[in-house]
Write an enzyme that holds these catalytic residues in place. Sequence first.
Site, mmCIF file in Angstrom:
data_model
loop_
_atom_site.group_PDB
_atom_site.id
_atom_site.type_symbol
_atom_site.label_atom_id
_atom_site.label_comp_id
_atom_site.label_asym_id
_atom_site.label_seq_id
_atom_site.Cartn_x
_atom_site.Cartn_y
_atom_site.Cartn_z
ATOM 1 N N LEU A 532 -9.988 8.073 2.238
ATOM 2 C CA LEU A 532 -10.639 7.735 0.977
ATOM 3 C C LEU A 532 -11.728 6.680 1.167
ATOM 4 O O LEU A 532 -12.673 6.617 0.407
ATOM 5 C CB LEU A 532 -9.600 7.210 -0.029
ATOM 6 C CG LEU A 532 -8.510 8.199 -0.437
ATOM 7 C CD1 LEU A 532 -7.476 7.505 -1.291
ATOM 8 C CD2 LEU A 532 -9.099 9.380 -1.184
ATOM 9 N N PHE A 537 -10.334 -4.615 6.772
ATOM 10 C CA PHE A 537 -9.064 -4.719 7.468
ATOM 11 C C PHE A 537 -8.411 -3.376 7.772
ATOM 12 O O PHE A 537 -7.319 -3.328 8.309
ATOM 13 C CB PHE A 537 -8.074 -5.562 6.643
ATOM 14 C CG PHE A 537 -8.468 -7.000 6.572
ATOM 15 C CD1 PHE A 537 -9.001 -7.648 7.674
ATOM 16 C CD2 PHE A 537 -8.330 -7.716 5.393
ATOM 17 C CE1 PHE A 537 -9.371 -8.971 7.608
ATOM 18 C CE2 PHE A 537 -8.695 -9.049 5.325
ATOM 19 C CZ PHE A 537 -9.215 -9.677 6.436
ATOM 20 N N SER A 539 -8.288 1.291 7.005
ATOM 21 C CA SER A 539 -8.723 2.494 6.304
ATOM 22 C C SER A 539 -7.670 2.891 5.277
ATOM 23 O O SER A 539 -6.488 2.578 5.414
ATOM 24 C CB SER A 539 -8.941 3.638 7.300
ATOM 25 O OG SER A 539 -9.921 3.281 8.252
ATOM 26 N N VAL A 540 -8.114 3.622 4.243
ATOM 27 C CA VAL A 540 -7.229 4.068 3.176
ATOM 28 C C VAL A 540 -7.226 5.589 3.149
ATOM 29 O O VAL A 540 -8.287 6.220 3.206
ATOM 30 C CB VAL A 540 -7.675 3.510 1.805
ATOM 31 C CG1 VAL A 540 -6.719 3.952 0.711
ATOM 32 C CG2 VAL A 540 -7.727 1.997 1.851
ATOM 33 N N ASP A 649 -11.083 -13.050 -2.981
ATOM 34 C CA ASP A 649 -12.016 -11.976 -2.581
ATOM 35 C C ASP A 649 -12.327 -11.076 -3.771
ATOM 36 O O ASP A 649 -12.253 -9.842 -3.682
ATOM 37 C CB ASP A 649 -11.438 -11.162 -1.429
ATOM 38 C CG ASP A 649 -12.526 -10.420 -0.633
ATOM 39 O OD1 ASP A 649 -13.715 -10.744 -0.813
ATOM 40 O OD2 ASP A 649 -12.187 -9.518 0.151
#
Length: 840
Positions: A532, A537, A539-540, A649
């Site tokens: 996605l 940090f 990957s999704v 963030d």
Amino acid sequence: MLPANLFFFVVVVFIALATIALPISAERFDYPTANLSTRWVNNAATLQHSVSYSDGSAVRAIVLRSPETFYGPSFAAGFFCAPPCRVFLFAVFIVQTNSGAGITLTENGMAQVVWAANRDLPVRENATLELTFNGNLVLRDADGTLVWSSSSSGQSVAGMEINDLGNLVLFDQRNATVWQSFDHPTDTLLPGQSLMDGMALRANSSLTNSTENQVYMTVRPDGLFAYVESTPPQLYYSHPVSMNKSRKDPTKVTFTNGSLSIFGQSTQPSNISLPLAKSAQYMRLEFDGHLRLYEWSNSEGKWTMVSDVIKVVPDDCAFPMVCGKYGICTGGQCSCPLQGNSSLSYFKPVDERKANLGCAPLTPISCQEMQSHRLLLFADVSYFDVSHTVLNATNRDDCKQSCLKNCSCRAVMFRYGQNDSDGTCFSVSEVFSLQTIQPEALHFNSTAYIKVQLSPSASASTENKTKTILGATISAILILLLVVTVVTAYCVRRRKYQEVDEELDFELLPGMPVRFSFEKLRECTKDFSKKLGEGGFGSVFEGKIGEERVAVKRLESAKQGKKEFLAEVETIGSIEHINLVRLIGFCAEKSNRLLVYEYMPRGSLDRWIYYHHNNAPLDWHTRCRIILDIAKGLCYLHEECRRKIAHLDIKPQNILLDENFNAKLADFGLSKLIDRDQSKVVTVMRGTPGYLAPEWLTSQITEKVDIYSFGIVVMEITSGRKNIDISQPEESVQLINLLREKAQNNKLTDIIDKHSDDMVSHHEEEVIQMMKLAMWCLQNDSSRRPSMSMVVKVLEGAMSVENCLDYSFFNANSVMSGQDQDNPPAYSAPPPPSILSGPR
């Protein structure tokens, strides 16, 4: 003279024939225009001219231009669905028509889509298209969700027309063009259409999937170029034109009968020859990278391919998607990489029955296990793109080592002549189709080295084999081997206990979410096949646990170790709020660390406010609701938890939207817990450049750094642009500098998002008040910023914004230049544009 009775008979017959003939011309199927304040519903019952084809596709015409002849291809605009016809696009398409009867059904003459509005987001039955009173063409889904608009409101639009070229046009009272589909191409060019400098064609994902592919073709000042999208983009075709600095004409590419003409700053156009048209034609950039010319064949009654417009050397195997990712093309046949005669396989086909769809690694590359990376050698294998990443390595060993030391490198190509100790090394960050070559034909040699991740079993097998060979051939070092074995066993045992200790750390966390095995998450994401998006940090990936869609974040970067992982799990694992992304579970097996979140179908906020995906502008009420949702989420973190939680963030990429555009905060990897009796905490600088509060320079911060970042986000939502946008004129690159100038000169209306008509025309004063709230949050002195509970009250109308505001907002670049060079900040890397539907 005719007898009286005969004359009377002739007159009666003439009148009868005239009466019969009149309806034929009156019923001519030709309605190319539409007027203002017209609304169409995507329903076969309401759109009379609806046709379903034998392949399962269907069209529902709204406006149609009849052909000059009685039968033949013609252009229409309306709703189109590809088989199996579950969702629709608002599109311009070519259909076969009968000027007396409408759209006709022919065996092979299915509709051909040549333009579509927001093809990444199709609509359902009963979706609506409206040509509004103020001249805006607006597409909404069946539930009223805004999907696309022409953004032409307030521009004196008189009506809509589909013209003879297939161009969908909004025109004014003088018949001048206000908006046209030709200015917003998708994957197709029509005769008479031009691609201007900066425009691009982008291929569909497949014949039946209209979402955008990675393949695109664009016009640059120096010519026509085709790429496959990666980081950086990979070039597979170029047609440069000569430059003449004395000429200032922009470069454009025009499709004419018999040629594709490239008009640059040179005196003469450069032409790509095409077959002369015998009938209707169109040109399409397709998912395999080819630009093909199609023509309607009257004799065969179907569309036929008459020319492959662009050529690459040496053959079709040099196209980037001919064999999908990691596929090797040999004489037009596709296969997965298999080194030599080895029985070990590191890749599997995406689809066993469709070799051209490419291959996937059995074990994904992990940056946390770089010691298990290996390079597979493939002699006489080359790659289509050798234009961009040339490594400083002239021999084979240096080339290989440069890739093994860089986790983002997925393969290197070493190209050389007679002497293989002196060549050129090319790096690839994403591997598309490779090709076998004949060195004697191309006068150079090429070897490909593809990176793979060794599984634990494969590593152990290699190590045991090496020890056996050494033990059998070098008996003199048996004792040494025994010592090495003992030491290795001790280290393995020690590491095992360390891993057990680490496991216990996770078990002791209070309020722990569901814990999944790595194998379970590999299965639910189909081996991490659908990415996605990615961020600083990891990957999704999209997955499915039972009937619930989830987003699985796999932490890959060395930047986030055990400490950051524990922070994210502990922070959002123990809290629950409607405006925080829900953490469903996690995985912590050895070096594998994954987080399982709820799936957010609308993706991240940046997609909807930066206009990178041809999305329609959000209406003002939706923007207000999103801002209130963000404020409520932050208010909960700051004021309603047992310990204050500073997110640290806050940015549009970390704000996710559900299907109803409700906003939720995500990505707590940089968050900081603050005791309620602490006035400030000291911490290393962390966050994203452009959203950092001034007090980061002192490293002593409070939760009010989030309020500063919230102010930046509010300004981005109201202005419809990035905080730092290098595409803007120099004086407008920084939104905060622009805000300071406009606030001091009382010209805040100048920076309202011009894409949104309702913000400019109907809600100007509300937008100004929202900007003043943002400026209150951007005060340099953190003590002068409101708390998030005060922000929520302002948004709900329970209190007003502070009047005496300081407009000398801090410059974001000053924070960047003031950081400690010996103590680098834990920045969250600005993510690439994406269609991320899950947390980063």
